[in-house]
Scaffold this motif. Structure first.
Motif, PDB file in Angstrom:
ATOM      1  N   MET A 226      13.563 -95.823 -52.536  1.00  0.00           N
ATOM      2  CA  MET A 226      13.463 -96.790 -53.622  1.00  0.00           C
ATOM      3  C   MET A 226      12.063 -96.823 -54.237  1.00  0.00           C
ATOM      4  O   MET A 226      11.911 -97.115 -55.425  1.00  0.00           O
ATOM      5  CB  MET A 226      13.855 -98.182 -53.124  1.00  0.00           C
TER       6      MET A 226
ATOM      7  N   THR B 249      11.671 -96.308 -58.116  1.00  0.00           N
ATOM      8  CA  THR B 249      11.033 -97.349 -58.926  1.00  0.00           C
ATOM      9  C   THR B 249       9.881 -96.779 -59.746  1.00  0.00           C
ATOM     10  O   THR B 249       9.719 -97.106 -60.932  1.00  0.00           O
ATOM     11  CB  THR B 249      10.525 -98.483 -58.017  1.00  0.00           C
TER      12      THR B 249
ATOM     13  N   HIS C 256      25.808-100.891 -56.907  1.00  0.00           N
ATOM     14  CA  HIS C 256      24.901-101.778 -56.169  1.00  0.00           C
ATOM     15  C   HIS C 256      23.478-101.231 -56.164  1.00  0.00           C
ATOM     16  O   HIS C 256      22.510-101.944 -56.481  1.00  0.00           O
ATOM     17  CB  HIS C 256      25.407-101.950 -54.736  1.00  0.00           C
ATOM     18  N   ASP C 257      23.325 -99.951 -55.810  1.00  0.00           N
ATOM     19  CA  ASP C 257      21.986 -99.376 -55.662  1.00  0.00           C
ATOM     20  C   ASP C 257      21.274 -99.252 -57.003  1.00  0.00           C
ATOM     21  O   ASP C 257      20.059 -99.485 -57.095  1.00  0.00           O
ATOM     22  CB  ASP C 257      22.082 -98.003 -54.989  1.00  0.00           C
ATOM     23  N   TRP C 258      22.000 -98.872 -58.047  1.00  0.00           N
ATOM     24  CA  TRP C 258      21.359 -98.685 -59.352  1.00  0.00           C
ATOM     25  C   TRP C 258      20.956-100.021 -59.973  1.00  0.00           C
ATOM     26  O   TRP C 258      19.901-100.127 -60.592  1.00  0.00           O
ATOM     27  CB  TRP C 258      22.287 -97.906 -60.285  1.00  0.00           C
ATOM     28  N   GLU C 259      21.789-101.027 -59.822  1.00  0.00           N
ATOM     29  CA  GLU C 259      21.414-102.341 -60.353  1.00  0.00           C
ATOM     30  C   GLU C 259      20.259-102.938 -59.552  1.00  0.00           C
ATOM     31  O   GLU C 259      19.375-103.605 -60.112  1.00  0.00           O
ATOM     32  CB  GLU C 259      22.627-103.265 -60.369  1.00  0.00           C
ATOM     33  N   GLU C 260      20.234-102.680 -58.246  1.00  0.00           N
ATOM     34  CA  GLU C 260      19.098-103.123 -57.431  1.00  0.00           C
ATOM     35  C   GLU C 260      17.821-102.412 -57.871  1.00  0.00           C
ATOM     36  O   GLU C 260      16.747-103.037 -57.964  1.00  0.00           O
ATOM     37  CB  GLU C 260      19.371-102.847 -55.955  1.00  0.00           C
TER      38      GLU C 260
ATOM     39  N   ASN D  84      16.598-104.069 -61.066  1.00  0.00           N
ATOM     40  CA  ASN D  84      16.000-105.390 -60.828  1.00  0.00           C
ATOM     41  C   ASN D  84      14.622-105.264 -60.182  1.00  0.00           C
ATOM     42  O   ASN D  84      13.670-105.968 -60.571  1.00  0.00           O
ATOM     43  CB  ASN D  84      16.922-106.228 -59.941  1.00  0.00           C
ATOM     44  N   MET D  85      14.490-104.378 -59.198  1.00  0.00           N
ATOM     45  CA  MET D  85      13.200-104.190 -58.534  1.00  0.00           C
ATOM     46  C   MET D  85      12.149-103.692 -59.525  1.00  0.00           C
ATOM     47  O   MET D  85      11.002-104.168 -59.535  1.00  0.00           O
ATOM     48  CB  MET D  85      13.345-103.183 -57.380  1.00  0.00           C
TER      49      MET D  85
ATOM     50  N   ARG E 165      16.274-103.382 -66.395  1.00  0.00           N
ATOM     51  CA  ARG E 165      17.376-103.880 -65.561  1.00  0.00           C
ATOM     52  C   ARG E 165      18.638-103.100 -65.931  1.00  0.00           C
ATOM     53  O   ARG E 165      19.101-103.138 -67.062  1.00  0.00           O
ATOM     54  CB  ARG E 165      17.589-105.374 -65.775  1.00  0.00           C
TER      55      ARG E 165
END
Length: 492
Positions: free
Chosen positions: A327, A331, A362-366, A369-370, A390
């Motif tokens: 991640m 990021t 789940h992982d892509w939206e997280e 957001n991060m 986002r």
């Protein structure tokens, strides 16, 4: 003399009275004799019959390859490691600077009806290819001409010898014992096609016979239908299931898992670039970020488009990016990406792969957001651009994913035995549904089709893998695992 006449009179009277029964009996006896002769010629003993369930709609021209190979074989036989050996052909050679391939037919090979195979029986049909035949040889010659004067002369690819491993069949016409016209498909292999039922428009049932056993394939529309058929006793085994429902918990059922390294599940990106339309997935940096963000499976992980059993597969882990979930890296990549508009991704998936699509959403939206939170906290970009990081993923479950109209699609992809993947990844090919384009990859794929030296081909396709994986036109997720279920045999 009078006694002889009386006997003849009695015989004549008996015949006149019972002639219908006598004629029918004689005809029935002849028919039964013919049937018995044919049966005993084919079945020397009592055959074992196995009822096998399969899932899918198939026409006769598109039955599963493993069933085809039980009935026949092609000019060659190809293997997952990339090797090709003669089959119906006794030898083959590349001629005319790669524009032609010659195959010599093995002598005294017969079809299942007894007819000896000749070059005229080889009926492969390829575009831009001329076929010439002699007494023992068949030659495929490329007729296409180069369109670009700066391009190389077109050739038949080295993988052509693998392509002609497709099993050959021949249709024959005959009259059965009741003198009714019939048609039959014959092959060259151990099993012959004894019967086909296609009342639904596609094949419902197909029976294969050998001298020792009989295989009855029954085809079901869905996996659930096949499992219900198994529970009802319609089949003894079901092959190729992606899931077993509650069967694995039943004590009298055996489940065998099979991992297919010649087929992988991937998340494919559409990189098409249209005028005045912004496609965020055309940006390699975003694709790499999504790849690093996705949690991958720990078992049967796929990292390359080439079969691990192939001579051309990259064996050194350091030679290709494995994109294990990271991640921090994801990021950083997304942070550097300019986002003038919000990233919205439509994700298509068939029902069998919903868990993979759910994980990606789940992982892509997280990730989004991060990255947006970090962007706002560090003032790395204007607030509106931070918010645009986002990621919104709209998941669509469909039994028929559309490879002509998609952004991201979860799909299974077959891997050919030969490492040549020109039709899948070359930018000029209409079958390149991701619209991936890299001039270096195009050059490598072209060179790989022309080079006959195995070691040179290995180096070419290893560089192809490294470059393609780095570009991330697809997230290589996992090799497909299927399950065969069968009733356990009780020992008395």
């Amino acid at each position: 003399m009078r006694g002889w006449r009386r006997t003849l009179w009695y015989v004549q009277a008996f015949y006149d009275r019972h002639k219908t029964v006598l004629i029918v009996s004689v005809i029935a006896g002849v028919i039964l004799s013919l049937i018995s002769i044919r049966l005993f010629a084919v079945i020397p003993g009592l055959k074992k019959t196995i009822y096998i369930g399969r899932v899918g709609h198939y026409s006769l021209a598109a039955i599963p390859r493993d069933i085809q190979e039980k009935v026949s074989f092609g000019l060659t036989q190809s293997f997952e490691n990339g090797d090709v050996v003669p089959a119906l052909a006794s030898s083959f050679s590349r001629e005319e600077n790669g524009k032609a391939y010659r195959f010599t037919i093995r002598p005294k090979v017969a079809w299942q009806d007894g007819k000896e195979v000749t070059p005229e029986d080889v009926t492969y049909n390829f575009a831009d290819t001329q076929v010439s035949r002699s007494q023992n040889d068949i030659v495929f010659r490329l007729t296409a001409q180069k369109q670009d004067p700066n391009a190389q002369e077109p050739v038949l690819p080295v993988s052509f010898t693998s392509i002609v491993s497709q099993p050959l069949f021949r249709q024959i016409s005959y009259h059965n014992i009741l003198f009714q016209p019939r048609q039959e498909i014959v092959g060259l292999g151990k099993y012959r096609i004894a019967s086909i039922s296609n009342q639904s428009g596609s094949i419902d049932e197909m029976t294969l016979e050998s001298n020792s056993d009989e295989l009855v394939y029954r085809f079901y529309a869905t996996e659930h239908d096949a499992i219900i058929g198994f529970k009802r006793g319609e089949v003894d085994t079901v092959e190729g299931l992606l899931g077993t429902e509650d069967l694995s918990a039943q004590q009298n059922v055996g489940v065998t898992a099979r991992t297919h390294t010649d087929e992988y599940i991937g998340l494919f990106f559409n990189m098409v670039q249209l005028e005045n339309i912004n496609n965020p997935l055309a940006n390699k940096q975003l694709r790499q970020a999504l790849n690093f963000a996705l949690q991958k499976p720990t078992q049967n992980r796929a990292i390359s488009p080439i079969d691990p059993q192939s001579f051309a597969y990259i064996t050194q882990a350091n030679d290709v990016e494995n994109y294990n979930q990271n991640m921090t890296t994801a990021t950083n990549l997304l942070m550097k990406l300019e986002t003038p508009t919000k990233i919205v991704l439509d994700l298509q998936t068939p029902p069998n792969y919903t868990s993979i699509a759910d994980q990606a959403k789940h992982d892509w939206e997280e990730l989004g957001n991060m990255t947006a939170d970090q962007c706002e906290q560090t003032n790395a970009a204007p607030r509106d651009q931070c918010e645009n990081k986002r990621i919104q993923v709209n998941e669509h479950i469909t039994s028929f994913p559309d490879t002509q109209n998609f952004q991201v699609i979860v799909a299974g992809q077959q891997i050919p035995n030969d490492p040549d993947q020109y039709t899948m990844w070359d930018s000029t090919q209409p079958t390149n549904f991701t619209h991936y384009k890299n001039p270096r990859v195009d050059k490598l794929l072209e060179d790989g089709r022309r080079t006959t030296d195995k070691e040179q081909r290995k180096l070419i396709y290893q560089e192809f893998q490294t470059t393609l994986v780095q570009d991330s036109p697809v997230i290589f997720y996992q090799y497909i695992t299927t399950y065969d279920v069968a009733r356990k045999v009780k020992l008395l």
